[in-house]
Design a protein around this motif. Structure first.
Motif, short mmCIF file in Angstrom:
data_model
loop_
_atom_site.label_atom_id
_atom_site.label_comp_id
_atom_site.label_asym_id
_atom_site.label_seq_id
_atom_site.Cartn_x
_atom_site.Cartn_y
_atom_site.Cartn_z
N ILE A 195 0.24 18.47 9.66
CA ILE A 195 1.68 18.22 9.66
C ILE A 195 1.94 16.82 9.11
CG2 ILE A 195 2.09 19.83 11.56
CD1 ILE A 195 2.49 17.41 13.40
N SER A 196 3.17 16.58 8.71
CA SER A 196 3.50 15.34 8.00
C SER A 196 3.35 14.09 8.86
CB SER A 196 4.92 15.42 7.44
OG SER A 196 5.84 15.60 8.49
N ILE A 197 3.48 14.21 10.17
CA ILE A 197 3.40 13.00 11.01
C ILE A 197 1.98 12.64 11.41
CG2 ILE A 197 5.77 13.09 11.88
CD1 ILE A 197 4.67 14.39 14.45
N SER A 198 1.04 13.61 11.31
CA SER A 198 -0.34 13.33 11.64
C SER A 198 -1.25 14.42 11.09
CB SER A 198 -0.53 13.26 13.16
OG SER A 198 -1.90 13.19 13.49
N THR A 199 -2.23 14.02 10.32
CA THR A 199 -3.17 15.01 9.78
C THR A 199 -4.13 15.48 10.87
OG1 THR A 199 -4.60 13.23 9.01
CG2 THR A 199 -3.05 14.17 7.41
N LEU A 200 -4.11 14.84 12.04
CA LEU A 200 -4.97 15.26 13.15
C LEU A 200 -4.41 16.49 13.85
CD1 LEU A 200 -5.75 11.74 14.67
CD2 LEU A 200 -7.17 13.11 13.12
N ILE A 201 -3.09 16.66 13.81
CA ILE A 201 -2.46 17.82 14.44
C ILE A 201 -2.38 18.94 13.42
CG2 ILE A 201 -0.36 18.69 15.56
CD1 ILE A 201 0.25 15.79 16.39
N LYS A 202 -2.83 20.11 13.83
CA LYS A 202 -2.82 21.28 12.94
C LYS A 202 -1.97 22.38 13.57
CE LYS A 202 -6.54 20.09 10.19
NZ LYS A 202 -6.21 18.80 9.69
N LEU A 203 -1.20 23.05 12.72
CA LEU A 203 -0.39 24.18 13.16
C LEU A 203 -0.86 25.44 12.45
CD1 LEU A 203 3.28 22.80 13.05
CD2 LEU A 203 1.71 22.84 15.00
N LYS A 204 -0.62 26.57 13.08
CA LYS A 204 -0.88 27.84 12.43
C LYS A 204 0.01 27.93 11.19
CE LYS A 204 -1.99 30.38 16.66
NZ LYS A 204 -1.69 31.62 17.41
N LEU A 205 -0.49 28.56 10.15
CA LEU A 205 0.26 28.68 8.90
C LEU A 205 1.62 29.33 9.14
CD1 LEU A 205 0.45 28.46 5.81
CD2 LEU A 205 -0.79 30.64 5.67
N GLY A 206 1.68 30.35 9.96
CA GLY A 206 2.96 31.00 10.26
C GLY A 206 3.96 30.04 10.88
N ASP A 207 3.49 29.17 11.78
CA ASP A 207 4.38 28.18 12.40
C ASP A 207 4.81 27.11 11.40
OD1 ASP A 207 4.64 29.21 15.00
OD2 ASP A 207 2.73 28.33 15.61
N THR A 208 3.91 26.75 10.50
CA THR A 208 4.27 25.75 9.48
C THR A 208 5.38 26.29 8.58
OG1 THR A 208 2.02 24.86 9.53
CG2 THR A 208 3.38 24.31 7.61
N PHE A 209 5.26 27.54 8.17
CA PHE A 209 6.32 28.15 7.38
C PHE A 209 7.63 28.16 8.16
CE2 PHE A 209 3.10 30.61 4.73
CZ PHE A 209 3.47 30.05 3.52
N ARG A 210 7.57 28.58 9.43
CA ARG A 210 8.78 28.63 10.25
C ARG A 210 9.41 27.25 10.36
NH1 ARG A 210 7.56 29.95 15.58
NH2 ARG A 210 9.72 30.51 15.95
N PHE A 211 8.60 26.23 10.67
CA PHE A 211 9.11 24.87 10.81
C PHE A 211 9.81 24.42 9.52
CE2 PHE A 211 8.41 20.45 9.64
CZ PHE A 211 9.12 19.80 10.63
#
Length: 184
Positions: free
Chosen positions: A147-163
């Motif tokens: 995610i843009s605020i931290s490369t340490l935090i990862k989201l599922k691809l589906g959630d990234t699209f939703r966000f």
């Protein structure tokens, strides 16, 4: 949140197509109206869209890289993660909008902007449609993105699209409120 993966991708693609249509309509406005603000500290239409372009500059290459490097197979169902669902849902526009502070590098206030901002946005949305199509070939659950605020935090691809798409919706609605409330 649980949903059939192909339905999620279809619903998100419909939203992206709507965002393209809305941005295309904004191109018909004058640059003066697109740069006007309701208050001295509020964003203009072009600043709303530039904010989205800045997020697109991070997320589109990140999503593309993760899809291209994924060896996972698509599943029938997408199940949102706890953090990903929270981020996505927090972006949805509400009747009484919850204001959020943006990061300095994502804040375009008082930038000198022209209509090319809209063309960039439309181009990014077309790329997003292609990525949604390509995402049907991988797991929306197992493929993870930074995610843009931290490369340490990862989201599922589906959630990234939703966000990302819900965030776009939030600021497109903001841009539409600006157009309606600015008088010349």
């Amino acid at each position: 949140m649980k949903i059939e993966a192909h339905l999620l991708l279809q619903e998100l693609a419909i939203q992206v197509k709507s965002h393209i249509e809305q941005a295309t309509l904004l191109e018909k406005q004058t640059e003066k109206s697109l740069n006007a603000r309701i208050t001295p500290d509020s964003w203009s239409v072009l600043e709303c869209i530039e904010h989205l372009n800045r997020y697109g500059d991070f997320y589109l290459p990140e999503i593309e890289k993760r899809i291209n490097s994924s060896h996972s197979k698509p599943e029938l169902q997408f199940k949102s993660g706890l953090l990903g669902n929270y981020f996505a849902e927090s972006m949805l526009p509400k009747a009484k909008l919850n204001k959020m502070k943006t990061f300095k590098n994502m804040n375009p206030i008082h930038s000198k902007l022209d209509k090319s901002v809209l063309q960039t946005f439309i181009s990014q949305q077309k790329k997003l449609l292609l990525l949604l199509e390509n995402a049907g070939k991988v797991s929306l659950n197992k493929t993870k993105t930074s995610i843009s605020i931290s490369t340490l935090i990862k989201l599922k691809l589906g959630d990234t699209f939703r966000f990302l798409i819900f965030h776009n919706e939030r600021h497109i609605q903001q841009a539409q409120r600006v157009i309606k409330n600015v008088w010349f």
